[in-house]
Structures are given as C-alpha cells and as structure tokens.
Scaffold this motif. Structure first.
Motif, short mmCIF file in Angstrom:
data_model
loop_
_atom_site.label_atom_id
_atom_site.label_comp_id
_atom_site.label_asym_id
_atom_site.label_seq_id
_atom_site.Cartn_x
_atom_site.Cartn_y
_atom_site.Cartn_z
N THR A 181 -39.54 26.28 10.28
CA THR A 181 -39.46 25.09 11.13
C THR A 181 -38.01 24.70 11.37
OG1 THR A 181 -41.56 24.31 10.21
CG2 THR A 181 -40.20 22.70 11.38
N ALA A 182 -37.20 24.69 10.31
CA ALA A 182 -35.77 24.37 10.47
C ALA A 182 -35.08 25.41 11.33
CB ALA A 182 -35.10 24.29 9.10
N ALA A 183 -35.41 26.70 11.12
CA ALA A 183 -34.78 27.76 11.91
C ALA A 183 -35.12 27.61 13.39
CB ALA A 183 -35.21 29.13 11.40
N ALA A 184 -36.38 27.28 13.70
CA ALA A 184 -36.78 27.12 15.10
C ALA A 184 -36.13 25.90 15.73
CB ALA A 184 -38.31 27.01 15.19
N LEU A 185 -36.06 24.78 15.00
CA LEU A 185 -35.43 23.58 15.54
C LEU A 185 -33.97 23.84 15.91
CD1 LEU A 185 -36.82 20.75 13.23
CD2 LEU A 185 -37.06 20.87 15.70
N ALA A 187 -32.53 26.76 16.37
CA ALA A 187 -32.43 27.78 17.41
C ALA A 187 -32.60 27.16 18.79
CB ALA A 187 -33.46 28.88 17.19
N PHE A 188 -33.53 26.23 18.93
CA PHE A 188 -33.73 25.55 20.21
C PHE A 188 -32.52 24.70 20.57
CE2 PHE A 188 -38.53 25.75 19.38
CZ PHE A 188 -38.67 26.88 20.18
N LEU A 189 -31.98 23.94 19.61
CA LEU A 189 -30.79 23.12 19.89
C LEU A 189 -29.60 24.00 20.23
CD1 LEU A 189 -30.89 20.25 17.25
CD2 LEU A 189 -31.51 20.16 19.66
N HIS A 190 -29.46 25.11 19.52
CA HIS A 190 -28.33 26.01 19.75
C HIS A 190 -28.40 26.62 21.14
CE1 HIS A 190 -25.03 28.61 18.61
NE2 HIS A 190 -25.72 29.66 18.98
N ALA A 191 -29.62 26.89 21.63
CA ALA A 191 -29.79 27.48 22.96
C ALA A 191 -29.83 26.44 24.06
CB ALA A 191 -31.07 28.32 22.99
N GLY A 192 -29.77 25.15 23.71
CA GLY A 192 -29.83 24.10 24.72
C GLY A 192 -31.23 23.78 25.20
N ALA A 197 -37.15 21.60 21.36
CA ALA A 197 -36.76 20.97 20.10
C ALA A 197 -37.44 19.61 19.94
CB ALA A 197 -35.24 20.82 20.04
N ARG A 198 -37.54 18.86 21.02
CA ARG A 198 -38.18 17.54 20.97
C ARG A 198 -39.67 17.68 20.61
NH1 ARG A 198 -37.10 12.53 23.95
NH2 ARG A 198 -35.43 13.62 25.06
N THR A 199 -40.34 18.68 21.20
CA THR A 199 -41.76 18.90 20.90
C THR A 199 -41.97 19.24 19.43
OG1 THR A 199 -42.19 19.66 23.16
CG2 THR A 199 -43.77 20.31 21.46
N LEU A 200 -41.14 20.13 18.89
CA LEU A 200 -41.28 20.53 17.49
C LEU A 200 -40.93 19.38 16.55
CD1 LEU A 200 -41.93 22.67 15.46
CD2 LEU A 200 -39.65 23.65 15.77
N ALA A 201 -39.86 18.63 16.86
CA ALA A 201 -39.49 17.49 16.02
C ALA A 201 -40.57 16.42 16.03
CB ALA A 201 -38.16 16.91 16.49
N ALA A 202 -41.19 16.18 17.20
CA ALA A 202 -42.28 15.20 17.28
C ALA A 202 -43.46 15.62 16.42
CB ALA A 202 -42.71 15.03 18.73
N ALA A 218 -32.45 19.22 10.09
CA ALA A 218 -32.60 19.71 11.46
C ALA A 218 -33.24 18.64 12.35
CB ALA A 218 -33.44 20.99 11.47
N VAL A 219 -34.22 17.90 11.84
CA VAL A 219 -34.81 16.82 12.61
C VAL A 219 -33.77 15.74 12.90
CG1 VAL A 219 -36.50 14.94 12.54
CG2 VAL A 219 -37.16 17.23 11.82
N GLY A 220 -32.89 15.47 11.93
CA GLY A 220 -31.83 14.51 12.16
C GLY A 220 -30.91 14.92 13.30
N TYR A 221 -30.54 16.19 13.36
CA TYR A 221 -29.71 16.67 14.47
C TYR A 221 -30.45 16.54 15.80
CZ TYR A 221 -25.88 18.63 11.69
OH TYR A 221 -24.77 18.78 10.88
N CYS A 222 -31.77 16.77 15.80
CA CYS A 222 -32.55 16.64 17.04
C CYS A 222 -32.55 15.18 17.52
CB CYS A 222 -33.98 17.12 16.82
SG CYS A 222 -34.15 18.90 16.61
N LEU A 223 -32.83 14.24 16.61
CA LEU A 223 -32.84 12.83 16.99
C LEU A 223 -31.47 12.40 17.49
CD1 LEU A 223 -34.89 11.34 14.00
CD2 LEU A 223 -35.73 12.02 16.25
N LEU A 224 -30.42 12.95 16.89
CA LEU A 224 -29.07 12.62 17.32
C LEU A 224 -28.79 13.21 18.69
CD1 LEU A 224 -26.43 11.27 16.24
CD2 LEU A 224 -25.75 13.53 15.43
#
Length: 670
Positions: A181-185, A187-192, A197-202, A218-224
């Motif tokens: 889960t962390a790797a996917a989150l 990876a999505f943020l890294h690729a833009g 990323a929002r769907t997975l974090a939700a 990783a969720v913290g970076y997504c919310l940020l």
C-alpha cells in the motif's frame, strides 16, 4: 416503472511478481457516457466488490503502481452469478523478476552524533521478499547500502525496523517499501497520478487506518499533496506516534506552515526533523528545502539547508530516497567504483527475493587478493554457487556442492562484492545502465536561436551513361575541379555569415571563421535569406514542444522545479529568436520587412505567454498546486493572441516559401 435488473460485479487484479493480496493499483468503472460509476483498490489475486450494476455495457480501467495502465470492456447481463472483471498488469513477466549477486550493508543514524554509523552485519534480516534493518528504537532513520550485478552501489533510505523489498524498474533493480500500500501510494505521487493516490488514500482512511508506519507516512504525504482538510489532525497524530521519524516530523511542520495559528511553531518542528537522518521518501527532500527557504535565512536555517542540499542534488528518480556515494555523508550525482564496507554481507537476488549469506564470510579487498583485477572485490576459497568458505585454494571442486572451481592467480573468484560502474558518461543524463536514454546531440549554432549548422552534403555519383573524365590523363582537370569546390565552399561560408548577421561586421563572431566583407550582390540571394527564416521557424517548433511538456508537468503537479526551468529556457529561446529576426538581412525578399514585423509580433506574444506560464508554475509550486489561476488565464490570453498573429504571418510567408522552394506552413508549424 420497472427498475432494471442489477448484478453484483467483482474486479480481480493480477500482476507478475506481486504477492497475493498486495495492492497493485486502483480501478475505475465507467458507463457508456464515460461517467464514473465506482472506484476501488486493485489487489493481486483477490476480488474486490464494485457493487451492483444495472444490465448494460461498461468500461473498466486501472492505474497500476508500476506506471502502466490496463482496461477492458464488459457486459452485465441478467442472471444469478456475479460478473468477474479481470484487470491484469501487461508488464513483461520475464523482466519483472531478475536474478543477481551482490552485497548489502546497513547504516544506523546516531541521533547524538548526527552521523550514520555501520550497523552490525547480523542486523540485516530477510523474510520472504522483504529485508529489514533492525536497530535501537532511538536511531531515527537508517540506510541500506547495496549492489547487485550490473549496477553501481546505492544507498536507499530504510528506517530501522521497517521492511523494504527489491523491485524491478527494467533494466535496473530498485528498493521500495515492504508495504504494497505504501509502495503504491508513493509510486502514484512520484508519477504525478494524484487521482489514483487520492483514491487509495481514501480507502485507507475509510478502513481501520494504516496497518504499518510506512503507509501512515505515505498517507500524510498524500494529504499534504492535495491539501486535504484532515491534514492537520493526521500530521499531529503521526508525529506523536512516530517521534523518531524524519518524515512524520517534516509532514507535521509543513502542516503547521499552512495553519493560521500554528505556523509560528513550524520552524522548531522543521529543525527537529533534520536531527533524524534523512527522509524516507524523495518528496521529503524537496519539501524540506522549500520549508527552510520560506522560513528565512538565519544561521541555523542556512546551516540545515546547506547540509541537505547535496542529497537533494544527488537524489535519483526513485520513490525512496536513493543516491550514489562511498559514504552516507558524501552523496555524489554520478556512480563510481565503491568497495564493499567491512560490515557488508553477501546477497543473492532470486527473482527479487533477497538471500543473505552468513555474516561469518569475510570480504577481502581487491588489493589483498588480486591488485590487477578489474573486479572490486573477491572471496578467497569461497564457492560461487553455495558460498561454502572452507575450500582449499588449490581445490578443483567445491567440497560441499561439487561445483568446478576455476583457479586464478590468487584464489577463486567469488560473487562480486562491489561493482565497477560504467565509464562516466560524456554528458549528464546518459546513464544507460539505469535505463535513461542518451541525450540527442546538440547542433552548434552561431548564437542562441540561430538555425543549426546544416549536415554535410554527399556528392551524387556520376551516372554511367555520361562520359567520365579520365583524371589520370588530364591532371589539370582535377586541380580545376578541386579549386572550384574550395571556392564555392569559401563563398558559401561567407554568405552564410553575412546573412545570419545581417551584413553587420560587428555581429556575433563565429569561432574559427574570419569574417570577410562581401561584395554587393553576394549577400542579396533571396533563397538564402528565406532559408534562414525557415530554419528559425523550425527552431520555434522545438521551443513549443518543450513548453507543452512543461505545462503538462505543472498541470499534474509533478517535477515542478524542472518544469519551471524548462519554461524559463523557452522564454530565453523566444527572446533569442526575436533578436535573430531583427538582425536578419531580408533586403532581397520583396515582402522581407513585412515578414520580419509579423514574425516578431507572433514571437512577442509567445514570449509574453511563456512568462505568464512561468509565473503560473511558480505560484503552483509555492501554494502546493492550489494557486496561479490568474497567471494561467493571462497565459492563455497571450496564447490566443499568438495564434492569431501566426495565422497572419503564414498568409504572408507561404507565398514567399513557395517562390523559393521551401515548404509552406500552417499556424501550428511555427
């Protein structure tokens, strides 16, 4: 009114080299009007419920953590059995799990001294596909240094006690979080891919919460990243639950900087984060640098930024903080020859499953075994197959597994414990062993924005039907031909210099060419003058392509620093092109001055749009992709003006181009 029949729909995910139940991406189901019906998380080997759908035709697509996408169309028919939709990663399974031999070593961060220290060899442990570096609870973040066949030694951030795993980014091997889960989150943020990323974090937030600390960060970076209102509470709880985590403290400091009341405490929390090694994820280095610059320029902030800038410059394009270097304190932007440290352990990757050899095996430095060997390290008497260390130097086969041993000048060659990197590339970005394509050659030009130097011409062979002059009989003919060719080359060079400088002897000089004042008429060739304008129009196409790519990066809120730099480069190119048009001698073209004024007008509007795009990118960078709308609208307005000016220009230019044998253009071709 009868309600249409509905059927339950299940989505099954499949990916090569993924563990059962591991997150591999997110999926979305759309109807025939391309309206989103439902979204969910895609896991390998498990069926995810997509709810019940009415009878009809639908379209399913998935964004995968590997960076690829897959899709398929399916029908929901009336019946009793649920509809199962299979979404499979189309990646190459053969390349997804490479094998290799190498070594690994751990480095634990000592908070008291502020330095990385070697970890005991036995602190590295493996379990299935993951590797964990154990250490004291107060060590902060840690590093794993590793090397495998074909790659230079790398450092990857891996907090003590957090599992990591090896992945494939063909043809390179990478390290990523052990949590899928962390790797996917990341990876999505890294690729833009912020929507994925929002769907997975939700999904994580809607459940029982993250199951591991890496996912929580990783969720913290997504919310940020997308400014979620839950950021403040999440960052505060994250810092309390992981007080020794660089990333947790950094996310908390960034959240405080956005709070009207809490921003006063942001400075102390940001400096506290710098006392715990390095951030686990690459975005942390950029956030840290931005935060230190925004808070001011006092001595403490400047010293902290100076300490982390080398890591920011050397960090590779990976989700986890990864860099080259011989020592954790001295990162380098290029690979080099690195010997295995004394506390390293031998490692073999078996389809990305790490296997560590007993720490009792002693690594021997190159100078102690075979100084002239190009390899960076050897093992004396160790079998390369089973790693049995008790073989005699003169033995012909391994005493444990029977493998034939090849005797060398000083012992048996074991698996490489350090790799010699490829020769340093001729230019930046040409690291072929990491999968980056070589940069295209750049043609030299007399000045920025001028047409590139033409390619060498080839002489066409004389047809056999025509009489061939015998050079052996008539040597004077040979000298006459050579003299004529040399004269034509000299005259052509002089004409090109005069045309590109507008006939002004004070124009920009060209290295290696002596400027000669031409006679009247030698520079009055309308075909040459029109060709110079045509070449400049080609250069404009390259600038526009670069600008469009940068706009896409800013729209996706990824690699903003690079995108803004490209936009600024395009602006410089536009200005150079305007200057070039002003200097061109177009006196031999009847419509020359009209061509000049209309082209300068179009380029001027383009330059204004470029500058507004730069302001837009900078505004989005400083506001976490939430501002700059006014600059964007101004850029679009100038782009429309530029398009209209280009249309007026081509109406004048195309008759000129046709007259002198050049291709005609549309407003999109300049």
């Amino acid at each position: 009114m009868t309600r249409p029949a509905e059927q339950p729909v299940l989505v099954l995910g499949r990916a090569v080299a993924a563990e059962r139940g591991g997150v591999i991406g997110v999926f979305e189901i759309l109807d025939l009007q391309l309206r989103t019906v439902t979204v969910g998380v895609l896991c390998h080997g498990e069926e995810a419920s997509a709810g019940t759908l009415a009878v009809g035709r639908y379209f399913a697509r998935a964004s995968l953590a590997s960076g690829r996408q897959c899709s398929r169309q399916f029908d929901v028919a009336a019946g009793t059995a649920p509809v199962v939709v299979v979404l499979e990663d189309p990646g190459d399974g053969a390349a997804a799990a490479p094998n290799g031999s190498g070594w690994a070593a751990g480095w634990l961060f000592d908070v008291a001294s502020g330095r990385f220290a070697p970890a005991p060899p036995e602190s590295l442990r493996t379990a299935g596909t993951t590797m964990t570096l154990s250490g004291a609870a107060a060590t902060g973040n840690a590093l794993i240094q590793w090397a495998v066949d074909g790659q230079a030694a790398l450092f990857s951030a891996a907090p003590a006690g957090w599992p990591v795993r090896f992945g494939s980014d063909a043809p390179a091997v990478t390290v990523e979080p052990g949590s899928s889960t962390a790797a996917a989150l990341m990876a999505f943020l890294h690729a833009g891919n912020v929507p994925a990323a929002r769907t997975l974090a939700a999904d994580v937030l809607a459940g029982a919460g993250p199951s591991d600390p890496a996912t929580a960060v990783a969720v913290g970076y997504c919310l940020l990243r997308y400014g979620d209102p839950r950021l403040g509470a999440w960052a505060r709880d994250l810092a309390r639950s992981q007080p020794e985590s660089f990333d947790a403290r950094l996310i908390h400091a960034c959240a405080l900087m956005r709070d009207a009341d809490g921003w006063r405490d942001a400075r102390s929390h940001l400096l506290a984060a710098t006392r715990y090694g390095l951030p686990l994820y690459t975005p942390g280095l950029r956030l840290l640098d931005d935060g230190l610059r925004l808070l001011g320029e006092d001595d403490e902030l400047t010293a902290a930024r100076r300490r982390f800038v080398p890591y920011l410059r050397s960090c590779l394009d990976r989700a986890l903080t990864t860099f080259w270097g011989a020592d954790p304190a001295t990162p380098t932007p290029r690979p080099g020859v690195v010997a295995a440290p004394a506390h390293a352990r031998l490692m073999r990757l078996d389809r990305l499953r790490p296997v560590l050899r007993p720490p009792a095996l002693t690594l021997v430095e190159p100078s102690a075994v075979r100084p002239a060997s190009p390899a960076a390290g050897l093992l004396r008497g160790v079998c390369p197959t089973c790693y049995f260390p008790g073989n005699e130097p003169s033995a012909a086969s391994c005493a444990q597994c029977g493998t034939t041993l090849t005797l060398t000048q000083a012992g048996y060659p074991g698996p490489l414990v350090a790799r010699r990197a490829e020769a340093p590339p001729a230019g930046p970005g040409q690291y072929r062993h990491l999968g980056y394509p070589p940069l295209p050659p750049v043609a030299r030009a007399p000045y920025p924005g001028a047409p590139p130097v033409p390619k060498p011409f080839r002489l066409t062979p004389i047809p056999a039907a025509e009489p061939v002059v015998s050079l052996r009989r008539r040597p004077r003919v040979l000298w006459q031909i050579m003299g004529a060719v040399v004269a034509l080359l000299v005259v052509g060079t002089v004409v090109a210099v005069v045309e590109l400088t507008g006939g002004n002897p004070q124009g920009p000089p060209i290295a290696g060419v002596t400027t000669v004042t031409p006679t009247r008429g030698s520079a009055a060739d309308p075909r040459t003058q029109a060709a110079a304008v045509d070449a400049l129009l080609d250069a404009g196409i390259s600038s526009r392509t670069k600008l469009n790519a940068a706009i896409d990066l800013v729209n996706n809120c990824t690699l903003l620093e690079r995108a803004i730099g490209d936009m600024q480069t395009v602006g410089s190119e536009r200005q150079s092109q305007i200057d070039s048009v002003s200097r061109f001698d177009l006196s031999a073209i009847p419509e020359g001055e009209q061509v000049r004024s209309m082209l300068k007008e179009a380029l001027g509007y383009s330059l204004a749009a470029d500058r507004s795009f730069v302001s837009w990118g900078q505004a989005r960078q400083s506001s976490e992709c939430g501002g700059g709308q006014a600059d964007y609208e101004e850029a679009q307005r100038q782009t429309l003006n530029s398009g209209a000016a280009k249309t007026r220009f081509v109406d004048v230019w195309n008759p000129v181009a046709s007259r002198y044998g050049l291709r005609t253009r549309s407003s999109n071709d300049i």
